[in-house]
Design a protein around this motif. Structure first.
Motif, PDB file in Angstrom:
ATOM      1  N   GLU A  77      48.308  40.661  48.038  1.00 28.31           N
ATOM      2  CA  GLU A  77      48.659  40.335  46.770  1.00 28.31           C
ATOM      3  C   GLU A  77      49.674  39.264  46.853  1.00 28.31           C
ATOM      4  O   GLU A  77      49.708  38.193  45.644  1.00 28.31           O
ATOM      5  CB  GLU A  77      49.297  41.313  46.273  1.00 28.31           C
ATOM      6  CG  GLU A  77      48.696  42.806  46.248  1.00 28.31           C
ATOM      7  CD  GLU A  77      49.363  43.965  45.509  1.00 28.31           C
ATOM      8  OE1 GLU A  77      49.357  43.839  44.262  1.00 28.31           O
ATOM      9  OE2 GLU A  77      50.288  44.582  46.116  1.00 28.31           O
ATOM     10  N   LEU A  84      42.717  43.695  46.781  1.00 27.24           N
ATOM     11  CA  LEU A  84      44.200  43.046  47.109  1.00 27.24           C
ATOM     12  C   LEU A  84      44.996  44.202  48.022  1.00 27.24           C
ATOM     13  O   LEU A  84      45.804  43.722  48.756  1.00 27.24           O
ATOM     14  CB  LEU A  84      44.689  42.802  46.031  1.00 27.24           C
ATOM     15  CG  LEU A  84      44.233  41.681  45.411  1.00 27.24           C
ATOM     16  CD1 LEU A  84      44.875  41.466  44.009  1.00 27.24           C
ATOM     17  CD2 LEU A  84      44.553  40.238  45.987  1.00 27.24           C
ATOM     18  N   THR A  85      44.610  45.525  48.045  1.00 26.78           N
ATOM     19  CA  THR A  85      45.400  46.561  48.838  1.00 26.78           C
ATOM     20  C   THR A  85      44.603  47.392  49.634  1.00 26.78           C
ATOM     21  O   THR A  85      43.422  47.425  49.245  1.00 26.78           O
ATOM     22  CB  THR A  85      46.210  47.492  47.888  1.00 26.78           C
ATOM     23  OG1 THR A  85      45.536  47.675  46.712  1.00 26.78           O
ATOM     24  CG2 THR A  85      47.220  46.688  47.241  1.00 26.78           C
ATOM     25  N   VAL A 140      48.246  35.583  47.484  1.00 24.85           N
ATOM     26  CA  VAL A 140      47.315  35.213  46.559  1.00 24.85           C
ATOM     27  C   VAL A 140      48.028  34.852  45.324  1.00 24.85           C
ATOM     28  O   VAL A 140      47.613  33.965  44.378  1.00 24.85           O
ATOM     29  CB  VAL A 140      46.066  36.092  46.401  1.00 24.85           C
ATOM     30  CG1 VAL A 140      45.027  36.108  45.048  1.00 24.85           C
ATOM     31  CG2 VAL A 140      45.429  36.569  47.695  1.00 24.85           C
ATOM     32  N   ALA A 141      48.873  35.746  44.947  1.00 24.58           N
ATOM     33  CA  ALA A 141      49.791  35.444  43.606  1.00 24.58           C
ATOM     34  C   ALA A 141      50.834  34.046  43.782  1.00 24.58           C
ATOM     35  O   ALA A 141      51.405  34.016  42.699  1.00 24.58           O
ATOM     36  CB  ALA A 141      50.345  36.699  43.252  1.00 24.58           C
ATOM     37  N   ARG A 150      46.027  42.336  54.492  1.00 27.80           N
ATOM     38  CA  ARG A 150      45.977  43.536  53.452  1.00 27.80           C
ATOM     39  C   ARG A 150      46.634  44.526  53.966  1.00 27.80           C
ATOM     40  O   ARG A 150      47.424  45.562  53.162  1.00 27.80           O
ATOM     41  CB  ARG A 150      44.277  43.673  53.406  1.00 27.80           C
ATOM     42  CG  ARG A 150      44.002  44.403  52.118  1.00 27.80           C
ATOM     43  CD  ARG A 150      42.471  44.661  52.040  1.00 27.80           C
ATOM     44  NE  ARG A 150      41.716  43.436  51.349  1.00 27.80           N
ATOM     45  CZ  ARG A 150      40.819  42.909  51.847  1.00 27.80           C
ATOM     46  NH1 ARG A 150      40.277  43.209  52.950  1.00 27.80           N
ATOM     47  NH2 ARG A 150      40.220  41.979  51.215  1.00 27.80           N
ATOM     48  N   ALA A 187      36.473  36.182  42.170  1.00 28.67           N
ATOM     49  CA  ALA A 187      37.097  37.498  42.513  1.00 28.67           C
ATOM     50  C   ALA A 187      37.990  37.940  41.347  1.00 28.67           C
ATOM     51  O   ALA A 187      38.204  39.167  40.988  1.00 28.67           O
ATOM     52  CB  ALA A 187      37.709  37.389  43.817  1.00 28.67           C
ATOM     53  N   ARG A 188      38.589  36.914  40.560  1.00 26.69           N
ATOM     54  CA  ARG A 188      39.568  37.164  39.630  1.00 26.69           C
ATOM     55  C   ARG A 188      38.813  37.795  38.549  1.00 26.69           C
ATOM     56  O   ARG A 188      39.517  38.735  37.700  1.00 26.69           O
ATOM     57  CB  ARG A 188      40.423  35.632  39.266  1.00 26.69           C
ATOM     58  CG  ARG A 188      41.481  35.185  39.891  1.00 26.69           C
ATOM     59  CD  ARG A 188      42.060  34.020  39.523  1.00 26.69           C
ATOM     60  NE  ARG A 188      43.012  34.407  38.330  1.00 26.69           N
ATOM     61  CZ  ARG A 188      43.015  33.194  37.373  1.00 26.69           C
ATOM     62  NH1 ARG A 188      42.489  32.065  37.683  1.00 26.69           N
ATOM     63  NH2 ARG A 188      43.871  33.467  36.335  1.00 26.69           N
ATOM     64  N   ARG A 189      37.646  37.129  38.379  1.00 29.59           N
ATOM     65  CA  ARG A 189      36.991  37.628  37.281  1.00 29.59           C
ATOM     66  C   ARG A 189      36.293  39.043  37.654  1.00 29.59           C
ATOM     67  O   ARG A 189      36.191  39.934  36.695  1.00 29.59           O
ATOM     68  CB  ARG A 189      35.709  36.817  36.882  1.00 29.59           C
ATOM     69  CG  ARG A 189      35.196  36.749  35.605  1.00 29.59           C
ATOM     70  CD  ARG A 189      34.223  35.524  35.536  1.00 29.59           C
ATOM     71  NE  ARG A 189      35.060  34.248  35.742  1.00 29.59           N
ATOM     72  CZ  ARG A 189      35.888  33.561  34.688  1.00 29.59           C
ATOM     73  NH1 ARG A 189      35.672  34.159  33.372  1.00 29.59           N
ATOM     74  NH2 ARG A 189      36.352  32.503  35.174  1.00 29.59           N
ATOM     75  N   ARG A 190      35.735  39.287  38.780  1.00 25.78           N
ATOM     76  CA  ARG A 190      34.737  40.208  38.817  1.00 25.78           C
ATOM     77  C   ARG A 190      35.662  41.298  40.009  1.00 25.78           C
ATOM     78  O   ARG A 190      35.156  42.291  40.370  1.00 25.78           O
ATOM     79  CB  ARG A 190      33.583  39.706  39.688  1.00 25.78           C
ATOM     80  CG  ARG A 190      32.569  39.087  38.770  1.00 25.78           C
ATOM     81  CD  ARG A 190      31.552  38.408  39.641  1.00 25.78           C
ATOM     82  NE  ARG A 190      30.952  39.485  40.427  1.00 25.78           N
ATOM     83  CZ  ARG A 190      30.486  39.003  41.749  1.00 25.78           C
ATOM     84  NH1 ARG A 190      30.991  38.031  42.289  1.00 25.78           N
ATOM     85  NH2 ARG A 190      30.045  39.893  42.560  1.00 25.78           N
ATOM     86  N   ALA A 191      36.926  41.070  40.125  1.00 20.92           N
ATOM     87  CA  ALA A 191      37.737  41.947  40.952  1.00 20.92           C
ATOM     88  C   ALA A 191      37.167  42.257  42.224  1.00 20.92           C
ATOM     89  O   ALA A 191      37.199  43.532  42.586  1.00 20.92           O
ATOM     90  CB  ALA A 191      38.059  43.397  40.168  1.00 20.92           C
ATOM     91  N   GLN A 229      38.086  32.250  42.828  1.00 25.37           N
ATOM     92  CA  GLN A 229      37.911  32.338  41.200  1.00 25.37           C
ATOM     93  C   GLN A 229      37.033  33.542  40.650  1.00 25.37           C
ATOM     94  O   GLN A 229      37.273  33.855  39.804  1.00 25.37           O
ATOM     95  CB  GLN A 229      37.343  30.793  41.070  1.00 25.37           C
ATOM     96  CG  GLN A 229      37.268  30.293  39.500  1.00 25.37           C
ATOM     97  CD  GLN A 229      38.755  30.706  38.536  1.00 25.37           C
ATOM     98  OE1 GLN A 229      39.707  30.605  39.382  1.00 25.37           O
ATOM     99  NE2 GLN A 229      38.574  30.617  37.459  1.00 25.37           N
TER     100      GLN A 229
END
Lengths: 258, 261, 332
Positions: free
Chosen positions: A87, A257-258, A90-91, A81, A249-253, A247
């Motif tokens: 990012e 990532l920074t 993960v991307a 991070r 985390a994508r939903r609940r942010a 999974q």
């Protein structure tokens, strides 16, 4: 499958290179094992055999490997991070567990410096002879020890991923694992419930493998096999935990990532 | 009076600002759990080596642990100021430097005492420790003295650390030296003479001695001189630290190297 | 110039339909309070194949959140988005193999490693065929002008070089779609110009690009179409020409002032026919930029509201994209 193998191998190379160039990490990993080896030497010296001192040397080394892993692996994600690279990792189209796993193993691989420096320290400062019963098996035992400990770090990283201060949790597990896995203190001296726990932790078997290869008696190959078995188990557990978290985390942010 | 205010208020504010450790999620895993385990670890190691008693290790380690916040928190406070670039303006302010840094050290000392007390208590609870209640007040004084001298060492080493790149390594080294040299886990008599000799000039050594003697039955009066020596050592490091800070400040002003800070 | 001559594809390569994204924010260390923050509230747009699409807006407007949804890092709270016909939620892995993400700034690389090591690592992560990796890396180093310096550690790179390395990294797997988040920020003017030329060449090569930027002249010169986002919503969409036309009926009066205060600005804003007034800070002076309705000569009226403020040059000009942006964003 081969792609996963390649990314793990390359990841290991790249991250070992990257970590080796950080003076602090390297120094931290060599200082403390020397300190514990020194203390153990003074404490055990009264009427001790040289073997006990070599054993203490090995114990201090594995303590060092665990040290750098528990804090480094728990901190691995936070470091990515900081570098601004999380990012991108993960991307990527590569599953994140395959990206994180080599980072944690790279962390424990830096422990090689601890191994070398502690054994040399013992040899030259305290005259502890480096007599190994089965030197070939000893050397062969080093990678499984390091990898299995690194993978225990991987499990830790997968649990701690949601926190920014993962290193604090990692820090907390330093001493307890040293105690429970019998690195300097024989497990026999601990309360009975400690032993089964020790069987589940990689440093126990790594220590045994190195010990059994250095001295007579004991079954180093069995210990190495246990390291491998635990490695597989840790990989699966960590990958599952990590996948679930990402999974969600994508939903609940919830993964900053920074 | 305003000097006192600078010390107290400044201390409290800087503490909150630089010491995110106030959050229990960080405080507990770094300042509560590891100290307890350090005590346990060495007590068990002592059992494995057949050397001394649980009491020996519990008293020794819990007093040495005052150095944990003393070193790391203090260097964090001073270097944190450097990183956030508030050190130069701070030193340039008309407030008394002594008051400023003493103010910052008060919360650190409070934590040091807490760490010692907590790790000691758990050691007593979980291990075989012979502790006469009569000894407690003097033991508390010994911990207080060690807290003061370790925090003072913290200031001095942080001042030196301003010139060093990797502060954390340096702090680790100092902590390690205290752990090895000062008779915490190895009786002074069993250490090489150069180590035990150096220990005479370091914090912790005399406080530990006093603590062990009083737990073994000695009176306060018979160990009082050890506590005085401990405090004197602390005062010496404090003076050294403040002198160094002033020196660096003057040096930075002369050479226009505020980047030093 | 080349923009008009390029034919854009008929296919929507990126499509956002009524995207929403809410964050749950927790504050306080001891007494924790949570509340919902809606960062993106119904964003819709479509980007055609080969288009260079700009997304501009102030900080906190929701640009980054929108991009994160499109590059599959965040799942929309409601609404949907597709990239190359695939859903960002269900086909994340498929999409990730075909998009490139480049962001501006110092970070995003392993400092202590060489550019080459960085590229090798990301090539493997982004699934570039291992047989083609070396050739591809070579090709890209030449393209971004870093050939010959790839063995040096990134920590020694200038800002411009890092940006170029970022772009090379984003192009490793030859993605048909690129997301560029403020790629020229902090880069020196010459370097930035080269980067812009590079970006323009990407669409020439048939790639589709989503660009976010704070530099209006950049958006004006590079983008085929632009969407202006403010407070989580799109306030205007169209070609740069169309956006300027929204303001073009009118003109801009620029007054050089020295130490203007807020009450004076308020008085100017209160004048009939004034649509917007902003103060731009420069080193020794400020620039009061006033947008006026068409057909009015307001210079005298404006100046009379500035009694007491030292005034320098006064000029009148055509509105630029920046003026359009300011008007759209302050009205939001």
């Amino acid at each position: 499958m081969t792609r996963i193998a390649r990314i793990v191998a390359l990841g290991l190379l790249i991250h070992v290179k990257h970590l080796s160039r950080n003076a602090f990490d390297v120094m931290a990993t060599t200082i403390w094992p020397l300190v514990y080896a020194t203390l153990a030497y003074f404490m055990f010296r009264a009427g001790s055999q040289p073997e006990a001192l070599l054993l203490a040397s090995l114990g201090a080394t594995v303590m060092g490997i665990w040290s750098i892993t528990t804090v480094g692996a728990a901190d691995a994600i936070q470091r990515q991070r900081w570098a601004g690279v999380l990012e991108l990792l993960v991307a990527a189209p590569t599953p994140f567990w395959a990206v994180l796993l080599p980072i944690t193993i790279a962390t424990s691989t830096i422990g090689i410096y601890a191994l070398v420096s502690t054994l040399l320290w013992g040899r030259f400062l305290f005259g502890i002879p480096l007599h190994l019963e089965q030197p070939v098996i000893f050397v062969l035992a080093i990678p499984p020890t390091i990898v299995s400990i690194g993978l225990l770090g991987f499990v830790m990283a997968s649990v701690v991923v949601r926190f920014r201060a993962g290193w604090a949790v990692g820090n907390m597990f330093e001493y307890p694992v040293w105690l429970v896995t019998g690195l300097l203190v024989p497990v026999a001296l601990l309360p009975g419930w400690a032993e089964p726990i020790s069987w589940l932790l990689a440093p126990t078997w790594g220590m045994r493998a190195l010990r059994d290869a250095a001295f007579t008696g004991g079954a180093p190959l069995f210990d190495i096999a246990m390291c491998v078995v635990l490695s597989v188990a840790y990989t699966v557990i960590g990958a599952v935990l990590l996948g679930q978290f990402l999974q969600s985390a994508r939903r609940r942010a919830t993964l900053s990532l920074t | 009076m305003s000097t006192l205010r600078v010390a107290l208020v400044g201390g409290a504010i800087s503490f909150r600002g630089l010491f995110g450790w106030l959050h229990p999620a960080i405080f507990v895993p770094t300042l509560i759990v590891p100290p307890i385990f350090q005590v346990l670890f060495f007590a068990y190691l002592g059992r494995a080596a057949g050397l001394e008693s649980d009491t020996f290790y519990v008293v020794g380690n819990s007093i040495q642990l005052a150095a944990l916040p003393g070193l790391f928190a203090m260097s964090h406070a001073i270097n944190g100021e450097r990183r956030s670039q508030t050190l130069a303006p701070l030193l340039a302010s008309p407030a008394s430097r002594v008051a400023l840094f003493l103010g910052r050290s008060l919360p650190v000392m409070a934590i040091g005492l807490l760490v010692s007390a907590v790790s000691f208590s758990f050691g007593v609870l979980l291990l075989d420790v012979e502790l006469p209640t009569r000894a407690l007040p003097t033991l508390a004084l010994a911990m207080l003295a060690a807290t003061f001298s370790c925090t003072a060492l913290g200031i001095a080493h942080a001042a030196v650390g301003l010139r060093v790149r990797e502060m954390a390594v340096f702090s680790n080294l100092v902590f390690a030296v205290l752990l090895v040299f000062c008779g915490v886990n190895v009786p002074l008599g069993d250490l090489p003479s150069w180590m035990s000799g150096a220990a005479e000039g370091l914090p912790v050594t005399h406080a530990v001695q006093a603590g062990r003697e009083v737990v073994a039955g000695s009176s306060f009066l018979s160990v009082a001189h050890l506590l005085v020596i401990e405090l004197a050592i602390g005062a010496a490091y404090l003076a050294a630290g403040l002198v160094l800070l002033r020196l660096f400040e003057r040096d930075a002003r002369r050479r226009a190297t505020i980047e030093l800070f | 110039m080349s923009r008009e001559s390029r034919t854009l594809g008929a296919v929507n390569v990126v499509e956002a339909v009524d995207l929403h994204r809410t964050y749950r924010v927790t504050t306080g260390a001891i007494r924790r309070r949570t509340h919902d923050l809606e960062a993106v509230r119904g964003v819709s747009f479509a980007i055609r194949e080969g288009e260079l699409f700009g997304l501009i807006g102030p900080n906190g407007a929701g640009k980054t959140t929108t991009i994160k949804m499109l590059i599959t890092l965040l799942i929309p709270t409601s609404g949907s988005a597709t990239v190359l016909g695939h859903d960002v939620v269900k086909d994340a892995r498929w999409i990730r193999e075909r998009i490139g993400y480049v962001f501006g700034g110092e970070r995003g690389l392993y400092e202590r490693l060489s550019a080459l090591d960085n590229l090798r690592y990301f090539a493997e992560l982004y699934a570039v065929d291992h047989r083609r990796q070396r050739a591809r890396i070579d090709e890209l180093l030449s393209l971004v002008g870093l050939k010959g310096r790839e063995q040096e550690r990134v920590e020694g790179y200038s800002r411009g070089m890092r940006q170029r390395l970022h772009i090379a990294r984003g192009l490793l797997h030859d993605p048909p779609v690129l997301f560029l988040d403020e790629p020229t920020i902090g880069v020196d003017p010459v370097g930035a110009r080269e980067l812009r030329a590079l970006i323009a060449s990407l669409t020439e090569a048939g790639k589709t690009v989503l660009l976010t930027t704070h530099y209006m002249f950049e958006a004006d010169s590079l983008c085929d179409r632009i969407a202006v986002i403010a407070k989580g919503e799109i306030v205007a969409q169209g070609t740069p020409q169309e956006l300027k036309a929204g303001v073009a009926a009118g003109s801009v009066v620029e007054v050089e002032v020295f130490g203007i205060d807020q009450p004076s600005v308020e008085r100017v804003l209160a004048l009939d026919g004034v649509r917007a007034a902003v103060v731009e800070e420069h080193e020794q002076r400020q620039l009061l930029i006033v947008q006026t309705a068409p057909g009015l000569e307001l210079t005298h009226a404006i100046l009379s509201q500035l009694n007491g403020t030292a005034v320098g040059r006064v000029s009148s000009r055509e509105p630029t994209l920046e003026d359009a942006y300011v008007q759209l964003v302050t009205a939001a």
